[in-house]
Enzyme design. Sequence first.
Site, PDB file in Angstrom:
ATOM      1  CG  ASP A  53      -0.552  -1.667   5.328  1.00  0.00           C
ATOM      2  OD1 ASP A  53      -0.862  -1.442   4.192  1.00  0.00           O
ATOM      3  OD2 ASP A  53      -1.380  -2.550   6.248  1.00  0.00           O
ATOM      4  CB  SER A 104      -2.435  -5.752   4.976  1.00  0.00           C
ATOM      5  OG  SER A 104      -2.360  -4.443   4.174  1.00  0.00           O
ATOM      6  CG  ASP A 156      -5.942  -3.318  10.256  1.00  0.00           C
ATOM      7  OD1 ASP A 156      -6.656  -3.933   9.629  1.00  0.00           O
ATOM      8  OD2 ASP A 156      -5.351  -2.475   9.757  1.00  0.00           O
ATOM      9  CB  THR A 158      -0.024  -5.314   9.264  1.00  0.00           C
ATOM     10  OG1 THR A 158      -0.449  -4.817   7.774  1.00  0.00           O
ATOM     11  CG2 THR A 158       1.596  -5.393   9.119  1.00  0.00           C
ATOM     12  NE  ARG A 169      -8.005  -7.157   6.313  1.00  0.00           N
ATOM     13  CZ  ARG A 169      -7.065  -6.510   5.409  1.00  0.00           C
ATOM     14  NH1 ARG A 169      -6.593  -6.905   4.441  1.00  0.00           N
ATOM     15  NH2 ARG A 169      -6.826  -5.376   6.090  1.00  0.00           N
ATOM     16  CD  GLU A 319       0.327  -2.144   9.886  1.00  0.00           C
ATOM     17  OE1 GLU A 319      -0.067  -2.315  10.956  1.00  0.00           O
ATOM     18  OE2 GLU A 319      -0.069  -2.029   8.883  1.00  0.00           O
ATOM     19  CG  ASP A 324      -3.301   0.437   3.152  1.00  0.00           C
ATOM     20  OD1 ASP A 324      -3.161  -0.209   1.929  1.00  0.00           O
ATOM     21  OD2 ASP A 324      -4.364   0.276   3.894  1.00  0.00           O
ATOM     22  CE  LYS A 325      -5.713   1.021   9.283  1.00  0.00           C
ATOM     23  NZ  LYS A 325      -6.093  -0.353   8.408  1.00  0.00           N
ATOM     24  CG  HIS A 328      -7.147   2.301   0.736  1.00  0.00           C
ATOM     25  ND1 HIS A 328      -7.398   1.240  -0.283  1.00  0.00           N
ATOM     26  CD2 HIS A 328      -6.598   1.321   1.697  1.00  0.00           C
ATOM     27  CE1 HIS A 328      -6.923   0.283   0.163  1.00  0.00           C
ATOM     28  NE2 HIS A 328      -6.301   0.206   1.089  1.00  0.00           N
ATOM     29  CG  ASP A 366       1.565  -3.938   3.626  1.00  0.00           C
ATOM     30  OD1 ASP A 366       1.715  -2.861   2.798  1.00  0.00           O
ATOM     31  OD2 ASP A 366       0.612  -4.459   4.150  1.00  0.00           O
ATOM     32  CG  HIS A 367      -0.075  -3.652  -0.187  1.00  0.00           C
ATOM     33  ND1 HIS A 367      -0.430  -2.628  -0.408  1.00  0.00           N
ATOM     34  CD2 HIS A 367      -0.842  -4.279   0.935  1.00  0.00           C
ATOM     35  CE1 HIS A 367      -1.108  -2.212   0.541  1.00  0.00           C
ATOM     36  NE2 HIS A 367      -1.317  -3.083   1.461  1.00  0.00           N
ATOM     37  CG  HIS A 410      -3.513  -2.563  -1.786  1.00  0.00           C
ATOM     38  ND1 HIS A 410      -3.873  -3.783  -0.911  1.00  0.00           N
ATOM     39  CD2 HIS A 410      -4.007  -1.592  -0.752  1.00  0.00           C
ATOM     40  CE1 HIS A 410      -4.161  -3.426   0.130  1.00  0.00           C
ATOM     41  NE2 HIS A 410      -4.446  -2.299   0.474  1.00  0.00           N
TER      42      HIS A 410
END
Length: 446
Positions: A53, A104, A156, A158, A169, A319, A324-325, A328, A366-367, A410
């Site tokens: 992610d 996501s 979550d 994903t 989500r 995953e 990602d987290k 951020h 995913d991105h 993102h």
Amino acid sequence: MRGRLLRATLAAASAAALLAVAAAAAGGTGNDGPRDPSGGSGPAKNVILVIGDGMGASEITIARNYAAGAGGRLTLDTLPLTGQMTTYSVEESEPDTPDYDPDSAATGTAWSTGEKTSDGRISTTPLTDEDLTTILELAQRRAMPTGDVSTAELTDATPASPVSHVASRTCQGPEDMAECPQDEKSAGGPGSIAEQSIDHEVDVLLGGGRQRYEQFIDAGPDAGKTVIEAAEDKGYDVVFDTAGLESVQPGQKALGLFTPGNMSVDWTGLPATNPPSGPQRCDEGQRPADEPSLAQMTAKAIELLDTSAGRRGFFLQVESASIDKRDHAAEPCEQTGELINLDEAVKVALDFARSSRDTLVIVTADHAHTSQIVERDSEPPGASSILVTDEGAEMMVTYGTAPIGASQQHTGVTVPVGASGPRARSVVGLIDQTDIFDIIKAALRL
Ligand code: MG
Ligand code: ZN
């Protein structure tokens, strides 16, 4: 220093050349597709899809520089066929209009269903809120066992995308349905993401998010039970720690819920600040032993699925969520450790594929995300940190897509995609995220 880097580069280049020669030889022998590590057009028996992610090219480069060296190679760098992938989503009110910076949920929906949707939706259409059939559901129709593994909550975005259909989500547990009233079981809907993962009888579900599964089901045959109790009634072996995971026997469905929320990260360090934090080395190996690593979860999932699959084959999604987290949160060590943990899971998948050669392994993101490598002495306006890499050099990482202290964004650039095994050559060039659905569908002949 320079000589060492050059030698490492040359060694990697000759290894790549050898791979290319081996690939050409395998491809040139005719109809032995399933034994061809670089592709082959034959069907795949198994598919393992590994998602980082927020794992854009910059996150991969930061991790490579830190742990393998600028001229080194991670395991995911050894995938023989690679390409780039567009990840855009669409606007909810105008589904023909692109949203260039996706989330996501929309991206998970894209590879799970082959269709673009709007940010926040889980395998449902924009505007009209229709369910979209997922690749996991197609595999189940062929009686293939399926698995879903994540270091995030299992509910979550994903891990939710292949196993559920909800309008938002946020509708993770039966008591979290404020944004999806139409999906509640009491309204005749399929229930929350947690309920749907169990009702789908996905064979192996491993990750965090126990809090969602401890909530009470509001209607239907399981009314009044927690999702965990409903899972046990459906024959799941529900486990809560590493020892429990190891005890699960092939032939049993497994629900592993190792933390109330997201699972712990493996590396820690100083967050990025302005002026920059560091120079720092990351503290590795910080994950509590009672939480399995992503590699351990992947290995167990493959063992369980491969045993129950017999000749039918299996579909598994894995995953690493906190790249990602922690991107951020502008935390370079945490982000990088989760990427290295993904790389260890990729090694587990490729080792399995070496003995079970009709396995398609796809690794992608995913991105893309925020972090960037900039000049060591620069003064970027955002939060930065200086990491001292394993090869002893200093690397400045900066985060500049949101104000300091706010959640970094993102980014909308294309992401790398790599593959090995049958049909792996389908990822070469520039593909779109929705193509992953078609590649897997074609590989498994679903
Ligand atoms: Mg995720
Ligand atoms: Zn994110």
